[in-house]
Design an enzyme around this catalytic site. Structure first.
Site, mmCIF file in Angstrom:
data_model
loop_
_atom_site.group_PDB
_atom_site.id
_atom_site.type_symbol
_atom_site.label_atom_id
_atom_site.label_comp_id
_atom_site.label_asym_id
_atom_site.label_seq_id
_atom_site.Cartn_x
_atom_site.Cartn_y
_atom_site.Cartn_z
ATOM 1 N N HIS A 170 5.020 0.346 9.643
ATOM 2 C CA HIS A 170 5.006 0.351 8.304
ATOM 3 C C HIS A 170 5.791 0.704 7.631
ATOM 4 O O HIS A 170 6.462 1.600 8.401
ATOM 5 C CB HIS A 170 3.559 0.015 6.722
ATOM 6 C CG HIS A 170 2.990 -0.843 7.118
ATOM 7 N ND1 HIS A 170 1.722 -1.017 5.990
ATOM 8 C CD2 HIS A 170 2.635 -1.829 7.914
ATOM 9 C CE1 HIS A 170 0.827 -1.698 6.183
ATOM 10 N NE2 HIS A 170 1.164 -2.160 7.607
ATOM 11 N N ASP A 196 -1.185 6.173 4.174
ATOM 12 C CA ASP A 196 -1.309 5.064 3.523
ATOM 13 C C ASP A 196 -3.021 4.809 3.781
ATOM 14 O O ASP A 196 -3.793 4.152 3.541
ATOM 15 C CB ASP A 196 -1.163 3.951 3.738
ATOM 16 C CG ASP A 196 0.434 3.539 2.824
ATOM 17 O OD1 ASP A 196 0.640 4.858 2.710
ATOM 18 O OD2 ASP A 196 1.409 2.559 3.237
#
Length: 309
Positions: free
Chosen positions: A95, A185
């Site tokens: 990301h 994450d």
């Protein structure tokens, strides 16, 4: 802050591609806290609105790896301030707010006469990667930081965590020094990442894998979501005394502009509802005695809670 900047995303999600951080007429955001002083092998570097990047330092050789360096200038300044040379870029996942600084950082270092190895999960599409890694792969930063790769697919297909042990420089682990894990994450303090590319069963397996690390392992996460995560956790377990104490501590930290990282695996076993899905309290809340199903229920409930809080 994250929700106000990206209202279409849940607080523990990230955008696969970078939207503008500010509209042309928006006032600039307040500056983040200064990089934290070096403590043992890790330097915390606040990035963007609520991200954390890190320097992972080999003191003997005065070199370091950088973890998720989305803002290269701040990372370079931190490395300079601590007198270390960057030799590795470790990227937990693809990301933009974790991997988006890789190419610019690599370019800047090349212009300074430094070449680096850029490490990321296999088939995660991380820009600049020169070494794709998978579960069980190992490598060393300098002479005293041993790194092992943990596959944690779900948030992205090739998400990895990096588990690190500090040695005496000759390969012997320092028994009085806890391990370190960078969870990106996947695991947050009191929470978990969204299941963007996988299933609840996958993320449950990831959490059980991380939960098997030694209890004193220091956990460095990808975002400062702690007070919000613990607010939700309190709604799930209102009688959890450890959780009550933990949220007061986290709120005090944030009021002082201090980070809530690192946490420990022990702390997460006591207060993170996603790691506690095999406990009686969480299974009663979820209405199931199956850990993976309880995980799926809690993840969906957290999403629902997030839309109204």
């Amino acid at each position: 802050l994250f929700r106000s900047t990206f209202p279409h995303l849940a607080s523990d999600d990230v955008a696969p591609h970078a939207p503008p951080l500010l509209s042309p007429n928006s006032p600039p955001p307040p500056p983040p806290p200064s990089p934290q002083p070096m403590a043992d092998a890790v330097v915390i570097v606040p990035l963007l609105r609520d991200n954390y990047g890190y320097l992972l330092v080999c003191k003997e050789k005065k070199v370091c790896a950088v973890v998720d360096p989305v803002e290269p200038k701040k990372i370079l300044n931190a490395a300079k301030a601590h007198g270390v040379t960057i030799t590795h870029v470790l990227t937990t996942h693809s990301h933009w707010d974790h991997a988006g600084g890789n190419l610019d950082l690599i370019k800047a270092l090349k212009e300074m006469g430094t070449s680096v190895e850029c490490v990321g999960g296999k088939n995660d599409g991380i820009p600049g990667v020169t070494k794709q890694v998978k579960e069980g792969d190992t490598f060393t930063i300098g002479t005293s930081v041993n790194v092992s790769v943990l596959d944690t697919p779900c948030h992205t297909p090739g998400h990895v965590c990096f588990y690190c042990k500090i040695t005496d420089g000759e390969g012997k682990e320092k028994k009085d020094t806890p391990g370190i894990v960078f969870t990106g994450d996947t695991m947050f303090v009191g929470g978990c990442g969204n299941l963007n590319s996988g299933t609840a069963a996958q993320m449950y397996d990831n959490f059980m894998k991380l939960g098997k690390l030694p209890k004193d392992t220091l956990v460095y996460v990808g975002h400062e979501y702690t007070t919000r995560n613990l607010a939700y956790a309190t709604s799930v377990e209102p009688d959890n005394e450890e959780l009550k104490s933990r949220i007061k501590w986290a709120e005090a930290q944030r009021k002082q502009g201090k980070p809530t990282v690192p946490t420990t695996i022990k702390d997460e076993w006591e207060t993170n509802p996603f790691l506690r899905v095999d406990t009686t309290a969480i299974q009663k809340f979820a209405g199931t005695t199956d850990g993976a199903k309880a995980f799926k229920f809690v993840r969906a409930d957290k999403d629902k809670w997030g839309r109204t809080h």
